[in-house]
Design a protein around this motif. Structure first.
Motif, PDB file in Angstrom:
ATOM      1  N   VAL A 132       5.653  -7.250  -0.921  1.00 17.08           N
ATOM      2  CA  VAL A 132       4.609  -6.445  -0.741  1.00 17.08           C
ATOM      3  C   VAL A 132       4.576  -5.164  -1.212  1.00 17.08           C
ATOM      4  N   ILE A 133       3.314  -4.125  -1.587  1.00 19.76           N
ATOM      5  CA  ILE A 133       3.351  -3.173  -2.201  1.00 19.76           C
ATOM      6  C   ILE A 133       3.760  -2.068  -1.562  1.00 19.76           C
ATOM      7  N   TRP A 134       3.677  -2.207  -0.045  1.00 21.35           N
ATOM      8  CA  TRP A 134       4.280  -0.998   0.759  1.00 21.35           C
ATOM      9  C   TRP A 134       5.806  -1.318   1.073  1.00 21.35           C
ATOM     10  N   GLY A 135       6.284  -2.392   0.610  1.00 25.45           N
ATOM     11  CA  GLY A 135       7.957  -2.609   0.897  1.00 25.45           C
ATOM     12  C   GLY A 135       8.102  -3.734   1.848  1.00 25.45           C
ATOM     13  N   LYS A 136       8.601  -4.759   1.602  1.00 23.66           N
ATOM     14  CA  LYS A 136       8.748  -5.916   2.513  1.00 23.66           C
ATOM     15  C   LYS A 136       9.325  -5.445   3.695  1.00 23.66           C
ATOM     16  N   HIS A 137      10.462  -4.573   3.870  1.00 25.03           N
ATOM     17  CA  HIS A 137      11.046  -4.390   5.175  1.00 25.03           C
ATOM     18  C   HIS A 137      10.293  -3.393   6.046  1.00 25.03           C
ATOM     19  N   THR A 138       9.294  -2.605   5.261  1.00 22.66           N
ATOM     20  CA  THR A 138       8.817  -1.427   5.795  1.00 22.66           C
ATOM     21  C   THR A 138       7.694  -1.768   6.943  1.00 22.66           C
ATOM     22  N   PRO A 139       7.810  -1.031   8.029  1.00 19.92           N
ATOM     23  CA  PRO A 139       6.917  -1.278   9.170  1.00 19.92           C
ATOM     24  C   PRO A 139       5.497  -0.936   8.611  1.00 19.92           C
TER      25      PRO A 139
END
Length: 282
Positions: free
Chosen positions: A169-176
């Protein structure tokens, strides 16, 4: 969406929408546009014993581990493993006792999919992968790339067309996702046509007990005290105390690229990450 397995220690029931994959091409790898290119799969080195076949397997073993062995067979891996490896697989009764006899999906019938499908700019809709560390996000990315197509995006002219699947995902896959402003503005891709609300996240959830074992081996950017009274002890959820004092949770610090998060414990880390997806409005 989230393929969910296991349960949370809180009352949260993790998650949002999901995709069901019908086929798995284990040799599929992504190219720059997110399409799948074939790559010969390497197999473990065989010993001198004859390769296993479905017909030669012990009927008692097939009865005990049936559906698991069928997965190995259908993936074309039966001739790449030995009998000792198959014997170490859990009985099917143990699997169903823990997780049920069907894949667990959350969000298929709560309107999430319909909302995404009806949102504008269908040509720029993407499905992408998310999930915290050690949850199989790379595998899910490969499965999506091998099996999914977004027809409207494929119809775009070059150089924009493609399967409509992104590695993360564009917000970062590991990002909450508890910071909505960050989710909407952070970019893991430079293409200005990519928008957070045009990406449908397939969020991976892993059994928290197995997940904690993996975190002990590979903590990524999470850090916490892994010893108890000078003895190595992981996951070390609570700190042993002397006397009549109540045991205290061992807090976890997670450093992301642009911010950090603190959690009450490793269990709290798992709960907090998925609770944010469960309550998300997108």
């Amino acid at each position: 969406g989230i393929p969910a397995s296991g349960s949370s220690s809180k009352s949260h029931d993790p998650v949002q929408g999901q995709l069901i994959l019908s086929k798995h091409r284990p040799d599929a790898v992504p190219n720059k546009k997110g399409a799948a290119d074939a790559k010969p799969a390497s197999k473990p080195k065989q010993d001198s014993a004859a390769p296993l076949t479905w017909e030669t397997l012990d009927p008692a073993l097939k009865k005990e581990k049936g559906p698991i062995l069928e997965l190995v067979r259908d993936a074309g891996l039966l001739d790449s493993v030995d009998i000792a490896t198959l014997q170490r697989l859990p009985p099917w009764t143990q699997v169903t006792a823990l997780y049920g006899d069907k894949p667990q999906f959350r969000g298929l019938h709560d309107g999430t999919c319909e909302k995404f499908q009806k949102s504008p700019n269908a040509s720029w809709h993407f499905v992408s992968t998310a999930g915290t560390f050690n949850t199989g996000t790379n595998l899910m990315s490969e499965l999506l790339i091998a099996n999914c197509r977004m027809p409207e995006h494929e119809a775009l002219p070059e150089p924009y067309g493609g399967a409509g699947v992104r590695w993360q995902v564009i917000w970062g896959k590991h990002t909450p996702v508890d910071d909505e402003q960050f989710r909407l503005t952070h970019r893991t891709y430079s293409n200005e046509n990519l928008k957070a609300d045009l990406m449908f996240p397939a969020v991976m959830v892993r059994d928290p007990f197995k997940w904690m074992q993996s975190m002990c081996r590979h903590p990524y950017s999470a850090s916490w005290r892994k010893d108890n009274q000078n003895v190595s002890h992981c996951p070390n959820l609570v700190q042993k105390t002397s006397g009549t004092k109540e045991p205290q949770p061992v807090s976890v610090h997670v450093k992301y690229s642009e911010f950090s998060r603190h959690h009450e414990s490793l269990v709290g880390f798992w709960d907090d990450f998925y609770a944010a997806y469960f309550s998300a409005k997108f």
